[in-house]
Write a protein that holds these residues in place. Sequence first.
Motif, PDB file in Angstrom:
ATOM      1  N   TYR A   1       0.824  -1.212   0.000  1.00 41.75           N
ATOM      2  CA  TYR A   1       0.000   0.000   0.000  1.00 41.75           C
ATOM      3  C   TYR A   1       0.859   1.264   0.000  1.00 41.75           C
ATOM      4  N   THR A   2       1.887   1.316   0.856  1.00 41.12           N
ATOM      5  CA  THR A   2       2.695   2.540   0.944  1.00 41.12           C
ATOM      6  C   THR A   2       3.537   2.748  -0.314  1.00 41.12           C
ATOM      7  N   ALA A   3       3.907   1.664  -0.989  1.00 42.88           N
ATOM      8  CA  ALA A   3       4.603   1.815  -2.275  1.00 42.88           C
ATOM      9  C   ALA A   3       3.650   2.395  -3.309  1.00 42.88           C
ATOM     10  N   LYS A   4       2.403   1.965  -3.256  1.00 39.80           N
ATOM     11  CA  LYS A   4       1.381   2.472  -4.182  1.00 39.80           C
ATOM     12  C   LYS A   4       1.159   3.971  -3.989  1.00 39.80           C
ATOM     13  N   THR A   5       1.258   4.440  -2.747  1.00 36.48           N
ATOM     14  CA  THR A   5       1.046   5.864  -2.454  1.00 36.48           C
ATOM     15  C   THR A   5       2.361   6.650  -2.436  1.00 36.48           C
ATOM     16  N   ASP A   6       3.422   6.023  -2.928  1.00 35.38           N
ATOM     17  CA  ASP A   6       4.755   6.661  -3.034  1.00 35.38           C
ATOM     18  C   ASP A   6       5.368   7.017  -1.683  1.00 35.38           C
ATOM     19  N   ASP A   7       4.933   6.357  -0.643  1.00 34.78           N
ATOM     20  CA  ASP A   7       5.521   6.564   0.681  1.00 34.78           C
ATOM     21  C   ASP A   7       6.633   5.525   0.866  1.00 34.78           C
ATOM     22  N   TYR A   8       7.723   5.722   0.131  1.00 33.22           N
ATOM     23  CA  TYR A   8       8.795   4.725   0.116  1.00 33.22           C
ATOM     24  C   TYR A   8       9.499   4.606   1.463  1.00 33.22           C
ATOM     25  N   GLY A   9       9.555   5.699   2.225  1.00 35.18           N
ATOM     26  CA  GLY A   9      10.205   5.645   3.526  1.00 35.18           C
ATOM     27  C   GLY A   9       9.518   4.645   4.446  1.00 35.18           C
ATOM     28  N   THR A  10       8.183   4.702   4.498  1.00 37.99           N
ATOM     29  CA  THR A  10       7.429   3.762   5.326  1.00 37.99           C
ATOM     30  C   THR A  10       7.555   2.344   4.789  1.00 37.99           C
ATOM     31  N   ALA A  11       7.501   2.209   3.462  1.00 38.93           N
ATOM     32  CA  ALA A  11       7.602   0.885   2.846  1.00 38.93           C
ATOM     33  C   ALA A  11       8.942   0.233   3.191  1.00 38.93           C
ATOM     34  N   LEU A  12      10.017   0.995   3.138  1.00 41.06           N
ATOM     35  CA  LEU A  12      11.337   0.445   3.445  1.00 41.06           C
ATOM     36  C   LEU A  12      11.479   0.122   4.930  1.00 41.06           C
ATOM     37  N   PHE A  13      10.852   0.945   5.777  1.00 38.69           N
ATOM     38  CA  PHE A  13      10.898   0.667   7.214  1.00 38.69           C
ATOM     39  C   PHE A  13      10.260  -0.676   7.516  1.00 38.69           C
ATOM     40  N   TYR A  14       9.066  -0.905   6.958  1.00 35.40           N
ATOM     41  CA  TYR A  14       8.375  -2.170   7.234  1.00 35.40           C
ATOM     42  C   TYR A  14       9.027  -3.343   6.515  1.00 35.40           C
ATOM     43  N   LEU A  15       9.704  -3.059   5.398  1.00 32.79           N
ATOM     44  CA  LEU A  15      10.461  -4.120   4.745  1.00 32.79           C
ATOM     45  C   LEU A  15      11.578  -4.609   5.658  1.00 32.79           C
TER      46      LEU A  15
END
Length: 470
Positions: free
Chosen positions: A409-423
């Motif tokens: 979801y966060t990648a879809k909304t371009d929130d890469y910082g959050t996406a990488l944190f949860y990754l």
Amino acid sequence: MKRILLLLALGAMFIGSAQNITLKKGVVIDSLAVNDTIAETFSLYLPKKFDVSKAWPVMFVFDMDGRGRQALAMYGAAAEDQGYVLAASNNVSDTLSISENIVITSRMFNTVTTMLPIRKNGVYVSGFSAGGRFSTLIPTFIKGVEGVVACGATVANVEVLTSRNPFHFIGVVGDEDFSYSEMLMVEKILSRMKFPNQVLVFDGGHEWPKTTDLSEALKILTLAAMAKGNVPKDDAYVDANYRADFVKVNRLYAKNKPLLADDMLEEMLEIYQPYVSLDSIKASRKALRKSRLFKNQNRTQNALSLKESLIKEDYNYYLEEDILTYNYNNLGWWKYQMEELQKFQKNPDVLQQKMGKRLAGYVKALVSDDIDVLSAEDPIDGEALNFLWMLKTVIEPDNFESYLKIISYTAKTDDYGTALFYLEELLKKGYTNRSELYALENTALLRITPEFNELVEKYLKEARYSIIEE
């Protein structure tokens, strides 16, 4: 389709217009066709003593993932002990509507009751969790269901019940199960509505009851059938079970479980009322409730029950508010709550441990239910769902699916910082499915970034895309 049942040395042979199948006794037979025109199947279990010359009670067991064979496997030993035929649909599903599941159930009922010598007033239904809830709806829509055994689940909708169409309800629940408190409340409601009912409590959580507990439920249904005159009274059967139940009560008390012992004595008053004088049961219960052990545990339990209900109210209130406002800032509060529940579960007092486990299970069920509701809406509120997936990582930190949903979801909304944190949090937890990670929906741009591949390289030793340093 006309059916004939023949009894063989090792089993029964089912002969239909399009099939010739041997139904062995004492084993679960899977994938029996409901009829020739519909692609629906069911599983069946015939006790080893099955004899076509007499009528048998049948327990229909429901699993909402359509796993009929597995559902019957849980019940097999109890059915063998108490002499019940078992059947389970392979097609009921929580992805279908209630009406669709009822139609599937009705067709299976018709097939089984036509195919086998089923006793009049001997049709019962059961299930665990979602299957248990669904089973409580069946008597409302399908006539002739005598009783329900709901395991780890309460009545799905009390409002549809009517005293004009009562059924015998037996709830089987662990005292660490999040549905335990609700089960006790439903018991009081059913009693007011004059529904015959018992709640069997075992020492455990949200899990299938043991064979002894399931056998106890079937025994109660058999005794109730005798009391109604649906089957001949068997004095030896009544006496043997009466004495065995007293032995169980004494064992519970000897193991410092007076509350469970008292629960059992209370149910015995109802079960054996048609058969024996209740003086011994009443005297035993009076003596137990005067004991210091019972008084201390009962006082503690009452205080904890009030505390538990207040905590649940807080959970319901704050979760609803957080979903409406996408209150990510409150994830810290939820983390604190989970830490508090851990303290309960580590408390030396057993009753506090059990409360902590019930509340932890309650939060998980509450969040999962909200996810199911939001996922079914059109349009879907992606931000609210994302909050719930984040909350799920707090209450179930080892559930990999939650992290993957957030990353997508966060990648879809371009929130890469959050996406990488949860990754990284996901990889720290031990996730190793590289191929699934690189196929994750909405992450096409994210997974070609250096940051994404650096994390994969760090934790999984090999990234799909090379990291080039200039």
